[in-house]
Motif scaffolding. Structure first.
Motif, short mmCIF file in Angstrom:
data_model
loop_
_atom_site.label_atom_id
_atom_site.label_comp_id
_atom_site.label_asym_id
_atom_site.label_seq_id
_atom_site.Cartn_x
_atom_site.Cartn_y
_atom_site.Cartn_z
N VAL A 32 9.89 -1.96 -7.89
CA VAL A 32 9.15 -2.04 -6.86
C VAL A 32 8.07 -0.96 -6.73
O VAL A 32 6.72 -0.98 -6.33
CB VAL A 32 9.80 -2.23 -5.37
N PHE A 33 8.24 0.19 -7.30
CA PHE A 33 7.38 1.19 -7.35
C PHE A 33 6.13 0.87 -8.21
O PHE A 33 5.22 1.79 -8.27
CB PHE A 33 7.92 2.56 -7.67
N LEU A 34 6.36 0.15 -9.34
CA LEU A 34 5.38 -0.20 -10.17
C LEU A 34 4.20 -0.80 -9.39
O LEU A 34 3.13 -0.93 -10.22
CB LEU A 34 6.00 -0.79 -11.39
N VAL A 35 4.61 -1.59 -8.33
CA VAL A 35 3.50 -2.33 -7.84
C VAL A 35 2.29 -1.42 -7.16
O VAL A 35 1.02 -1.95 -7.30
CB VAL A 35 3.91 -3.15 -6.42
N ASN A 36 2.61 -0.31 -7.23
CA ASN A 36 1.43 0.81 -6.64
C ASN A 36 0.33 0.73 -8.04
O ASN A 36 -0.59 1.18 -7.58
CB ASN A 36 1.92 2.01 -6.27
N VAL A 37 1.09 0.87 -9.15
CA VAL A 37 0.06 1.05 -10.29
C VAL A 37 -0.96 0.00 -10.42
O VAL A 37 -2.15 0.51 -10.42
CB VAL A 37 1.15 1.09 -11.53
N PRO A 38 -0.81 -1.46 -10.44
CA PRO A 38 -2.08 -2.09 -10.43
C PRO A 38 -2.61 -2.23 -9.55
O PRO A 38 -4.00 -2.45 -9.45
CB PRO A 38 -1.38 -3.63 -10.86
N VAL A 39 -2.35 -1.95 -8.31
CA VAL A 39 -2.97 -2.12 -6.89
C VAL A 39 -3.82 -0.76 -6.96
O VAL A 39 -4.95 -0.89 -6.58
CB VAL A 39 -2.07 -1.81 -5.73
N ALA A 40 -3.44 0.45 -7.36
CA ALA A 40 -4.20 1.58 -7.23
C ALA A 40 -5.56 1.44 -8.47
O ALA A 40 -6.59 1.79 -8.07
CB ALA A 40 -3.47 2.74 -7.55
N ALA A 41 -5.04 0.88 -9.50
CA ALA A 41 -6.19 0.69 -10.67
C ALA A 41 -7.27 -0.21 -10.09
O ALA A 41 -8.43 0.09 -10.08
CB ALA A 41 -5.46 0.22 -11.79
N VAL A 42 -6.75 -1.33 -9.44
CA VAL A 42 -7.85 -2.46 -8.89
C VAL A 42 -8.64 -1.68 -7.83
O VAL A 42 -9.96 -1.79 -7.60
CB VAL A 42 -7.19 -3.50 -8.59
N GLY A 43 -7.99 -0.99 -6.86
CA GLY A 43 -8.87 -0.12 -5.99
C GLY A 43 -9.70 0.72 -6.30
O GLY A 43 -10.95 0.90 -5.77
N LEU A 44 -9.44 1.41 -7.61
CA LEU A 44 -10.27 2.42 -7.96
C LEU A 44 -11.63 1.77 -8.58
O LEU A 44 -12.57 2.41 -8.25
CB LEU A 44 -9.55 3.25 -9.13
N VAL A 45 -11.26 0.76 -9.43
CA VAL A 45 -12.43 0.05 -9.79
C VAL A 45 -13.51 -0.60 -8.81
O VAL A 45 -14.46 -0.45 -8.74
CB VAL A 45 -11.96 -1.11 -10.78
N LEU A 46 -12.79 -1.17 -7.97
CA LEU A 46 -13.43 -1.85 -6.68
C LEU A 46 -14.18 -0.73 -5.64
O LEU A 46 -15.16 -1.04 -5.29
CB LEU A 46 -12.63 -2.66 -5.70
N ALA A 47 -13.58 0.62 -5.54
CA ALA A 47 -14.19 1.41 -4.57
C ALA A 47 -15.26 2.01 -5.51
O ALA A 47 -16.43 2.23 -4.82
CB ALA A 47 -13.33 2.63 -4.47
N ALA A 48 -15.30 2.09 -6.80
CA ALA A 48 -16.50 2.62 -7.63
C ALA A 48 -17.61 1.71 -7.65
O ALA A 48 -18.85 2.08 -7.54
CB ALA A 48 -16.11 2.95 -8.97
N ARG A 49 -17.30 0.35 -7.62
CA ARG A 49 -18.41 -0.63 -7.91
C ARG A 49 -18.91 -1.13 -6.44
O ARG A 49 -20.15 -1.57 -6.15
CB ARG A 49 -17.78 -1.84 -8.41
N VAL A 50 -18.13 -1.01 -5.37
CA VAL A 50 -18.54 -1.73 -4.05
C VAL A 50 -18.84 -0.75 -2.86
O VAL A 50 -19.68 -1.04 -2.34
CB VAL A 50 -17.35 -2.63 -3.62
N VAL A 51 -18.16 0.39 -2.64
CA VAL A 51 -18.30 1.10 -1.80
C VAL A 51 -19.42 2.26 -1.90
O VAL A 51 -19.48 2.64 -2.72
CB VAL A 51 -16.96 2.27 -1.70
N PRO A 52 -20.17 1.91 -0.77
CA PRO A 52 -21.66 3.01 -0.83
C PRO A 52 -21.00 4.29 -0.58
O PRO A 52 -20.29 4.67 -0.20
CB PRO A 52 -22.23 2.26 0.19
N GLU A 53 -22.19 5.14 -1.27
CA GLU A 53 -21.97 6.79 -1.32
C GLU A 53 -22.51 7.05 0.52
O GLU A 53 -23.39 6.57 0.85
CB GLU A 53 -23.12 7.34 -2.15
N THR A 54 -21.42 7.72 0.79
CA THR A 54 -21.48 8.23 2.19
C THR A 54 -21.41 9.77 2.32
O THR A 54 -21.09 10.40 3.37
CB THR A 54 -20.74 7.58 3.12
#
Length: 342
Positions: free
Chosen positions: A49-71
């Protein structure tokens, strides 16, 4: 601000609640799949179950870099190191003994830790108040807690999250160890709760426009009905209980939760100034996560302590009634909320 802010808060609340239930379902499926067992042996299944954090974190990093505006601020505030350390000590001295105490036989360190908790909490408050008065940026500004909407909203988030967190833990243990359901079957038994939560969260924004904070009260009454139905079902049909028998109770409870949680998040942050949005959001999520963990520690400890003497059925029924008390408290407190929700 305005409609966009309300919509964002509604989406956040719906996503947060739905994902907590979905995590229970996917966790069961992942354990049943046991992808690590072929490499590390059968005992490694639950560790996957701890492996679920790996793909979630990877997708989160990609989306944050592409979508979240610089503040980034031109004058970023320094990190509140003393406040962060004292908050950490406060949470650890409370949650660690409550979580591990029963399994460890309540050794001396658990009581020492619980005795230190009020002192750590008071020291945290004093440090934060001093920083707030000096015009610094404390981790949790006491002045922020003077906002009535935030204070009353958090007062509801705490009992709601304690009951929610405790329930998700206890029901998983009861279904797998008491009824000997597999992890996937136990997780999928919560699917009606996730579906009902999602439907209610979609209907919530329109209901709020018409009825305001009374939606939270109605949600509490509905959730209480679902928990009561579930307790009666457990008491009467335990030996043959399965996903179909659980469906009415968990679906009704999930619908009530879906009417409550998104609105509570909106209420907590409704009057927080934009300049303190990050601090307000941090206070809200920290309170919620701490209460969820406290629910697992307290209701989980109660349930596991009752099992040896009362049996799995009675232990689950009693724990559900305790959760019902938390739901009733949330419902009563919701009557004090201002009618209008920003």
């Amino acid at each position: 601000s305005g409609h966009r802010r309300a919509r964002a808060m509604g989406l956040y609340g719906a996503t947060a609640g739905l994902s907590m239930v979905a995590g229970q379902i996917l966790g069961g499926v992942l354990v049943a799949a046991a992808p690590l067992s072929s490499v590390f042996g059968e005992s490694a299944g639950w560790r996957s179950v701890f492996l679920v954090n790996v793909p979630v974190a990877a997708v989160g990093l990609v989306l944050a870099a592409r979508v979240v505006p610089e503040t980034r601020s031109e004058r970023p505030a320094p990190i509140d190191v003393p406040g962060t350390l004292l908050l950490t000590v406060s949470l650890v001295t409370l949650l660690a003994p409550l979580t591990e105490g029963r399994a460890a036989g309540w050794p001396v360190w658990t009581w020492v830790s619980l005795a230190l908790f009020p002192f750590a909490g008071y020291a945290f408050y004093r440090v934060e108040r001093r920083a707030d008065r000096r015009g610094l940026t404390p981790l949790v500004p006491p002045s922020l807690l003077r906002l009535e909407s935030l204070r009353r909203g958090l007062a509801l988030v705490v009992p709601f999250s304690i009951g929610f967190g405790g329930f998700m833990f206890v029901i998983a243990v009861a279904l797998q160890q008491g009824l000997e359901l597999g992890p996937a079957a136990a997780g999928l038994s919560m699917a009606p709760m996730a579906a009902a939560f999602f439907v209610a969260s979609l209907a919530g924004p329109r209901l709020i426009l018409r009825y305001g904070s009374r939606v939270v009260t109605a949600g509490g009454l509905i959730q209480a009905t679902g928990v009561l139905v579930l307790a009666i079902t457990v008491w009467r049909e335990w030996s043959g209980l399965g996903a179909l028998g659980l469906l009415p109770g968990v679906a009704i409870a999930g619908f009530g939760q879906g009417l409550q949680l998104p609105v509570l998040f909106r209420i907590v942050l409704s009057d927080v100034p934009a300049a303190r949005a990050g601090v307000g959001g941090g206070v809200m999520t920290t309170t919620q996560q701490a209460a969820l963990a406290l629910g697992v520690a307290t209701l989980g400890t109660l349930f596991l302590a009752l099992v040896p003497g009362a049996g799995m059925r009675d232990a689950l029924a009693v724990t559900l009634l305790v959760q019902l008390a938390a739901v009733v408290l949330t419902t009563l407190l919701s009557l004090r909320l201002p009618r209008r929700v920003a």
